[in-house]
Design a protein around this motif. Structure first.
Motif, PDB file in Angstrom:
ATOM      1  N   LEU A 160     -10.653 -72.858  53.213  1.00 10.77           N
ATOM      2  CA  LEU A 160      -9.876 -72.929  51.979  1.00 10.77           C
ATOM      3  C   LEU A 160     -10.283 -74.170  51.199  1.00 10.77           C
ATOM      4  O   LEU A 160      -9.683 -75.235  51.317  1.00 10.77           O
ATOM      5  N   GLU A 161     -11.323 -74.019  50.408  1.00 13.56           N
ATOM      6  CA  GLU A 161     -11.839 -75.131  49.622  1.00 13.56           C
ATOM      7  C   GLU A 161     -12.201 -74.637  48.221  1.00 13.56           C
ATOM      8  O   GLU A 161     -12.596 -73.491  48.042  1.00 13.56           O
TER       9      GLU A 161
ATOM     10  N   ASP B  76     -12.034 -73.266  44.432  1.00 16.59           N
ATOM     11  CA  ASP B  76     -11.293 -72.105  43.925  1.00 16.59           C
ATOM     12  C   ASP B  76     -11.219 -71.039  45.004  1.00 16.59           C
ATOM     13  O   ASP B  76     -12.241 -70.671  45.590  1.00 16.59           O
ATOM     14  N   ALA B  77     -10.026 -70.530  45.258  1.00 15.67           N
ATOM     15  CA  ALA B  77      -9.863 -69.530  46.321  1.00 15.67           C
ATOM     16  C   ALA B  77      -8.680 -68.634  46.026  1.00 15.67           C
ATOM     17  O   ALA B  77      -7.658 -69.084  45.503  1.00 15.67           O
TER      18      ALA B  77
ATOM     19  N   LEU C 206      -5.786 -66.102  47.774  1.00 15.63           N
ATOM     20  CA  LEU C 206      -5.087 -65.904  49.036  1.00 15.63           C
ATOM     21  C   LEU C 206      -4.137 -64.727  48.872  1.00 15.63           C
ATOM     22  O   LEU C 206      -3.348 -64.695  47.919  1.00 15.63           O
TER      23      LEU C 206
ATOM     24  N   SER D  92      -3.914 -73.608  39.458  1.00 12.72           N
ATOM     25  CA  SER D  92      -3.418 -72.654  40.445  1.00 12.72           C
ATOM     26  C   SER D  92      -2.399 -71.711  39.822  1.00 12.72           C
ATOM     27  O   SER D  92      -1.627 -72.095  38.937  1.00 12.72           O
TER      28      SER D  92
ATOM     29  N   ARG E 219      -4.075 -67.633  43.354  1.00 10.11           N
ATOM     30  CA  ARG E 219      -5.366 -68.315  43.191  1.00 10.11           C
ATOM     31  C   ARG E 219      -5.109 -69.816  43.155  1.00 10.11           C
ATOM     32  O   ARG E 219      -4.273 -70.296  42.398  1.00 10.11           O
ATOM     33  N   PHE E 220      -5.836 -70.551  43.997  1.00 14.41           N
ATOM     34  CA  PHE E 220      -5.743 -72.011  44.018  1.00 14.41           C
ATOM     35  C   PHE E 220      -6.989 -72.609  43.382  1.00 14.41           C
ATOM     36  O   PHE E 220      -8.106 -72.148  43.642  1.00 14.41           O
TER      37      PHE E 220
ATOM     38  N   GLU F 227      -9.247 -76.276  42.914  1.00 13.26           N
ATOM     39  CA  GLU F 227      -9.685 -77.223  43.946  1.00 13.26           C
ATOM     40  C   GLU F 227      -8.558 -78.142  44.397  1.00 13.26           C
ATOM     41  O   GLU F 227      -8.352 -78.367  45.592  1.00 13.26           O
TER      42      GLU F 227
ATOM     43  N   SER G 225      -5.982 -76.131  46.437  1.00  6.54           N
ATOM     44  CA  SER G 225      -6.445 -75.857  47.798  1.00  6.54           C
ATOM     45  C   SER G 225      -6.244 -77.074  48.687  1.00  6.54           C
ATOM     46  O   SER G 225      -5.825 -76.959  49.843  1.00  6.54           O
TER      47      SER G 225
ATOM     48  N   ARG H  25      -3.891 -77.146  52.016  1.00  7.38           N
ATOM     49  CA  ARG H  25      -4.429 -77.503  53.327  1.00  7.38           C
ATOM     50  C   ARG H  25      -3.579 -78.577  53.991  1.00  7.38           C
ATOM     51  O   ARG H  25      -3.227 -78.478  55.170  1.00  7.38           O
TER      52      ARG H  25
END
Length: 215
Positions: free
Chosen positions: A67-68, A70-71, A73, A94, A140-141, A143, A146, A150
């Motif tokens: 999870l780094e 743009d991601a 989930l 996000s 959507r996260f 940077e 994320s 974490r």
């Protein structure tokens, strides 16, 4: 699980590919081998061996190294149009997809939103009467988001709270006003929790091009 003749996870993967996602991590638990065989080389699989006794935040904890930046989930039981992902990508920060048209009910993932479109509270504990929308459970996260997720997931899980939902880790994003609510109520989506949900989704997908979950 096939929905209208095609596996739900295949529809998800194709929607992700449609917005340019090339790296996918799937956290498995129950029937992990079956899922891994189905996916082949299309995704990396991470196993949560404690799936019987933990919630999905524990599964996310297993995948934190991925999870780094743009991601996206989301859960394995959400069927959605690719346009939902496109909307989440429209802003720089996000965002979570919400449905303000859906009925708010006890025990659902309800959401409160302020006047600027920022999420102020989310969870199944939230009084439906005080909620403004239901979560579509696609997030959507960016940077920074994320990184915050974490850190908070580690704090919660390593502190013995592996039985909560991942939304419990959204606190830092919410407190800093960093989680936008993106309306998706005008787009088709389904959470498939039961045979009835599956039948309803299959009927909708079986109609003549009502929407395309794999564009």
């Amino acid at each position: 699980m096939p929905v209208a003749g095609r596996a739900l996870i295949d529809r998800q993967l194709e929607a992700l590919a449609g917005v340019g996602v090339r790296e996918v991590v799937v956290v498995t638990g129950y029937e992990a081998g079956q899922v891994r065989r189905h996916l082949g080389s299309r995704a990396r699989c991470v196993v949560n061996d404690a799936w019987r006794t933990t919630n999905s935040i524990e599964s996310l904890h297993h995948a934190l190294g991925c999870l780094e930046g743009d991601a996206f989930l989301f859960n394995c039981d959400i069927l959605f149009d690719r346009a939902v992902l496109e909307r989440l990508e429209e802003g720089p920060d996000s965002a979570i997809a919400v449905d303000s048209r859906a009925a708010r009910e006890e025990g659902e993932m309800n959401v409160r939103i302020d006047g600027s479109g920022r999420v102020t509270e989310i969870g199944k504990h939230l009084d439906p009467a005080a909620a403004h929308a239901v979560s579509v459970q696609l997030v959507r996260f960016d940077e920074a988001g994320s990184a915050m997720i974490r850190s908070e997931v580690r704090r919660l899980v390593e502190g013995g709270e592996g039985a909560v939902y991942p939304t419990a880790a959204y606190g830092p994003l919410i407190r800093t006003g960093s989680l936008r609510a993106v309306e998706a109520g005008d787009l088709p989506w389904f959470e498939i929790d039961s045979l009835e949900d599956h039948e309803r989704a299959s009927r909708e997908l079986g109609r003549e091009r009502p929407w395309d979950a794999s564009r």
